[in-house]
Design a protein around this motif. Structure first.
Motif, PDB file in Angstrom:
ATOM      1  N   HIS A 100      11.519  -7.140  -2.078  1.00  0.00           N
ATOM      2  CA  HIS A 100      11.438  -6.680  -0.709  1.00  0.00           C
ATOM      3  C   HIS A 100      12.226  -5.410  -0.417  1.00  0.00           C
ATOM      4  N   THR A 101      13.536  -5.631  -0.727  1.00  0.00           N
ATOM      5  CA  THR A 101      14.635  -4.702  -0.373  1.00  0.00           C
ATOM      6  C   THR A 101      14.351  -3.242  -0.852  1.00  0.00           C
ATOM      7  N   ASP A 102      13.552  -3.414  -1.927  1.00  0.00           N
ATOM      8  CA  ASP A 102      13.424  -2.078  -2.957  1.00  0.00           C
ATOM      9  C   ASP A 102      11.945  -1.553  -2.580  1.00  0.00           C
ATOM     10  N   GLY A 103      11.447  -1.904  -1.290  1.00  0.00           N
ATOM     11  CA  GLY A 103      10.087  -1.489  -1.079  1.00  0.00           C
ATOM     12  C   GLY A 103       9.582  -1.441   0.280  1.00  0.00           C
ATOM     13  N   LEU A 104      10.326  -2.202   1.252  1.00  0.00           N
ATOM     14  CA  LEU A 104       9.886  -2.298   2.544  1.00  0.00           C
ATOM     15  C   LEU A 104      10.086  -1.028   3.473  1.00  0.00           C
ATOM     16  N   HIS A 105      10.691  -0.294   3.084  1.00  0.00           N
ATOM     17  CA  HIS A 105      11.024   0.849   3.658  1.00  0.00           C
ATOM     18  C   HIS A 105       9.763   1.904   3.688  1.00  0.00           C
ATOM     19  N   PHE A 106       9.135   1.975   2.686  1.00  0.00           N
ATOM     20  CA  PHE A 106       8.189   2.963   2.443  1.00  0.00           C
ATOM     21  C   PHE A 106       7.115   3.123   3.843  1.00  0.00           C
ATOM     22  N   SER A 107       6.843   2.120   4.088  1.00  0.00           N
ATOM     23  CA  SER A 107       5.814   1.907   5.410  1.00  0.00           C
ATOM     24  C   SER A 107       6.607   2.328   6.737  1.00  0.00           C
ATOM     25  N   ALA A 108       7.942   2.044   6.766  1.00  0.00           N
ATOM     26  CA  ALA A 108       8.710   2.715   8.022  1.00  0.00           C
ATOM     27  C   ALA A 108       8.752   4.314   7.945  1.00  0.00           C
ATOM     28  N   VAL A 109       8.929   5.007   6.734  1.00  0.00           N
ATOM     29  CA  VAL A 109       9.136   6.289   6.715  1.00  0.00           C
ATOM     30  C   VAL A 109       7.641   6.867   6.969  1.00  0.00           C
ATOM     31  N   ASP A 110       6.717   6.256   6.398  1.00  0.00           N
ATOM     32  CA  ASP A 110       5.341   6.677   6.548  1.00  0.00           C
ATOM     33  C   ASP A 110       4.963   6.770   8.047  1.00  0.00           C
ATOM     34  N   ASP A 153       5.674   2.803 -16.475  1.00  0.00           N
ATOM     35  CA  ASP A 153       6.962   2.031 -16.510  1.00  0.00           C
ATOM     36  C   ASP A 153       7.962   2.009 -15.417  1.00  0.00           C
ATOM     37  N   GLU A 154       7.631   0.939 -14.592  1.00  0.00           N
ATOM     38  CA  GLU A 154       8.735   1.020 -13.463  1.00  0.00           C
ATOM     39  C   GLU A 154       9.289  -0.447 -13.277  1.00  0.00           C
ATOM     40  N   GLN A 159       4.054  -6.106  -5.579  1.00  0.00           N
ATOM     41  CA  GLN A 159       5.525  -5.476  -5.454  1.00  0.00           C
ATOM     42  C   GLN A 159       5.782  -4.454  -6.187  1.00  0.00           C
ATOM     43  N   PRO A 160       7.021  -3.580  -6.223  1.00  0.00           N
ATOM     44  CA  PRO A 160       7.257  -2.504  -7.213  1.00  0.00           C
ATOM     45  C   PRO A 160       7.278  -2.984  -8.580  1.00  0.00           C
ATOM     46  N   GLY A 161       6.702  -2.493  -9.451  1.00  0.00           N
ATOM     47  CA  GLY A 161       6.630  -2.878 -10.915  1.00  0.00           C
ATOM     48  C   GLY A 161       5.730  -2.012 -11.843  1.00  0.00           C
ATOM     49  N   PRO A 162       5.859  -2.403 -12.889  1.00  0.00           N
ATOM     50  CA  PRO A 162       4.780  -1.592 -13.981  1.00  0.00           C
ATOM     51  C   PRO A 162       3.353  -1.932 -13.904  1.00  0.00           C
ATOM     52  N   PHE A 163       2.606  -1.184 -14.770  1.00  0.00           N
ATOM     53  CA  PHE A 163       1.092  -1.553 -14.770  1.00  0.00           C
ATOM     54  C   PHE A 163       0.537  -0.649 -16.136  1.00  0.00           C
ATOM     55  N   ARG A 164      -0.496  -1.304 -16.696  1.00  0.00           N
ATOM     56  CA  ARG A 164      -1.052  -0.593 -17.750  1.00  0.00           C
ATOM     57  C   ARG A 164      -2.530  -0.079 -17.526  1.00  0.00           C
ATOM     58  N   LEU A 165      -2.846   0.928 -18.143  1.00  0.00           N
ATOM     59  CA  LEU A 165      -4.185   1.644 -18.118  1.00  0.00           C
ATOM     60  C   LEU A 165      -4.666   1.339 -19.521  1.00  0.00           C
ATOM     61  N   ARG A 210       0.997  -1.092   0.088  1.00  0.00           N
ATOM     62  CA  ARG A 210       0.003   0.015   0.048  1.00  0.00           C
ATOM     63  C   ARG A 210       0.904   1.356   0.027  1.00  0.00           C
ATOM     64  N   PHE A 211       2.086   1.292   0.378  1.00  0.00           N
ATOM     65  CA  PHE A 211       3.094   2.289   0.537  1.00  0.00           C
ATOM     66  C   PHE A 211       4.015   2.570  -0.570  1.00  0.00           C
ATOM     67  N   LEU A 212       3.784   1.555  -1.307  1.00  0.00           N
ATOM     68  CA  LEU A 212       4.799   1.887  -2.462  1.00  0.00           C
ATOM     69  C   LEU A 212       4.393   2.883  -3.694  1.00  0.00           C
ATOM     70  N   PRO A 213       5.335   3.474  -4.285  1.00  0.00           N
ATOM     71  CA  PRO A 213       5.071   4.664  -5.324  1.00  0.00           C
ATOM     72  C   PRO A 213       4.007   4.323  -6.226  1.00  0.00           C
ATOM     73  N   LYS A 214       4.295   2.970  -6.717  1.00  0.00           N
ATOM     74  CA  LYS A 214       3.254   2.323  -7.596  1.00  0.00           C
ATOM     75  C   LYS A 214       1.735   2.431  -7.195  1.00  0.00           C
ATOM     76  N   PHE A 215       1.673   2.155  -5.960  1.00  0.00           N
ATOM     77  CA  PHE A 215       0.175   2.024  -5.361  1.00  0.00           C
ATOM     78  C   PHE A 215      -0.349   3.517  -5.078  1.00  0.00           C
ATOM     79  N   ASP A 216       0.738   4.456  -5.022  1.00  0.00           N
ATOM     80  CA  ASP A 216       0.260   5.893  -5.120  1.00  0.00           C
ATOM     81  C   ASP A 216      -0.055   6.450  -6.445  1.00  0.00           C
TER      82      ASP A 216
END
Ligand code: NAP
Length: 328
Positions: free
Chosen positions: A277-287, A271-272, A254-260, A128-134
């Motif tokens: 995990h190591t590329d994404g677990l920190h976002f909930s911590a800094v939140d 295009d991501e 997980q972090p990655g691409p998606f299409r609309l 939920r905290f990943l930039p992709k989900f933003d």
């Protein structure tokens, strides 16, 4: 990198704890100052490997460490509740691995205790905290899909029987480890669940192995969620509206691409680079660090209500399939 710095203590130095600390070291200025294990040896090993200063041979000793401001709870699911309540009683903020508890009632208790103690409590539902989900959240909020009718999401992973996911005493089976992702996704995109229709298949005489559920959401939209430990699956998701659909290739969480993909007009690509995990677990911590600095009791991105509702849907699915966890 710019979030206020917290001093973290890790409770339960296992598989995810190592990845969480690696993500903090690589991507943030957060400080992991202590680790607590049920064994002094395991605490020492983790501290040496990860460059953590203080190694505590018990969780009690970790909680008595005055340097620790926030405890990251990374024990197995049934231990989250007790560990979180103990940390809150010791006056620490808590970020708890998903799922925050084994059922909605445990989650309610943890959030109430945190609120009463004036500390922060959050679930590290990292997706939920990943930039992709933003980006996905902005597309949904802007109404680019039109009226949303359908969501489908799947998380299946094959495990051998020696993994803790096969341990009934640790609330094993796919639901809490894997199913939490598709169910949280369906709730996030479509909101409150009015009806549940679920079936399960056992992995063996004691344990559920797979679950498929159709959720009817308030307002009439529908979601299809699936989880299994019996096979690897594509772990994809889609969100379909009247005007367009979102296609999330696996692993969707997980972090990655998606299409609309609109009904008419050009396909848009987010295009991501796929990440782990190591590329994404920190976002909930800094939140958590930002919320705590602002004096908040829970996360605005993944608030207490979302954690409780997701667990409540899982409770309702489990009631139909006949999955009961230890102590329930
Ligand atoms: N966010 C994600 O992507 C992700 C991925 C995997 C797992 N998780 C979550 O993280 C939690 C831990 O999973 P994991 O795969 O890291 O498990 P793990 O490798 O088994 O680690 C769990 C740790 O908890 C401690 N522990 C405390 N009580 C225990 C007990 N009764 N039995 C076994 N260990 C106990 C152990 O450390 P000591 O005995 O040394 O204290 C152990 O190392 C789960 O709730 C899971 O859902 C999240």
């Amino acid at each position: 990198m710019t979030a206020p710095v917290l001093r973290w203590g890790v409770m339960g130095p296992g598989w995810i704890a190592q990845r969480f600390v690696e993500a903090l070291i690589e991507n943030t200025t957060q400080q992991v100052v202590a680790v607590g294990s049920r064994s002094a040896q395991r605490a020492d090993d983790f501290a040496r490997r990860m460059g953590v200063e203080a190694a505590h041979g018990s969780y009690e000793s970790l909680l008595a460490d005055p340097l620790v401001e926030i405890v990251y709870v990374s024990t197995p699911h049934p231990q989250h509740h007790r560990c979180a309540l103990d940390a809150i009683a010791a006056g620490k903020h808590v970020l708890i691995e998903k799922p925050l508890g084994i059922n909605a009632s445990q989650a309610r208790e943890v959030f109430t205790a945190a609120q009463n103690a004036g500390v922060f409590a959050g679930e590290a539902m990292w997706t939920r905290f990943l930039p992709k989900f933003d980006a996905l959240g902005q597309i949904l909020a802007d109404g680019l899909l039109g009226e949303i009718r359908t969501v489908a999401a799947d998380h299946g992973e094959f495990f051998t029987t020696d993994h803790r996911i096969y341990d009934t005493a640790l609330a094993g089976g796919p639901m809490l480890d894997l199913g939490t992702y598709p169910i949280a996704f369906a709730y996030w995109t479509l909101g409150h669940v009015a009806t549940v229709s679920a079936i399960g298949q056992p992995a063996n005489d004691e344990l559920n192995g797979q679950v498929s559920a159709t959720l009817g959401h308030v307002g009439g939209s529908q979601s299809l969620v699936h989880t299994t430990i019996l096979s690897n699956t594509p772990t994809t998701a889609f969100v379909a509206g009247e005007d367009a659909y979102l296609e999330l290739p696996g692993p969707f969480y997980q972090p990655g691409p998606f299409r609309l993909v609109p009904r008419t007009g050009d396909v848009l690509v987010h295009d991501e680079e796929p990440g782990t995990h190591t590329d994404g677990l920190h976002f909930s911590a800094v939140d958590a660090a930002r919320r705590i600095a602002a004096g908040a009791a829970d996360s605005g991105v993944h608030p207490a209500a979302d954690v409780i509702e997701t667990l409540d849907v899982m409770d309702r699915i489990r009631a139909q399939v006949g999955i009961v966890f230890p102590g329930e």
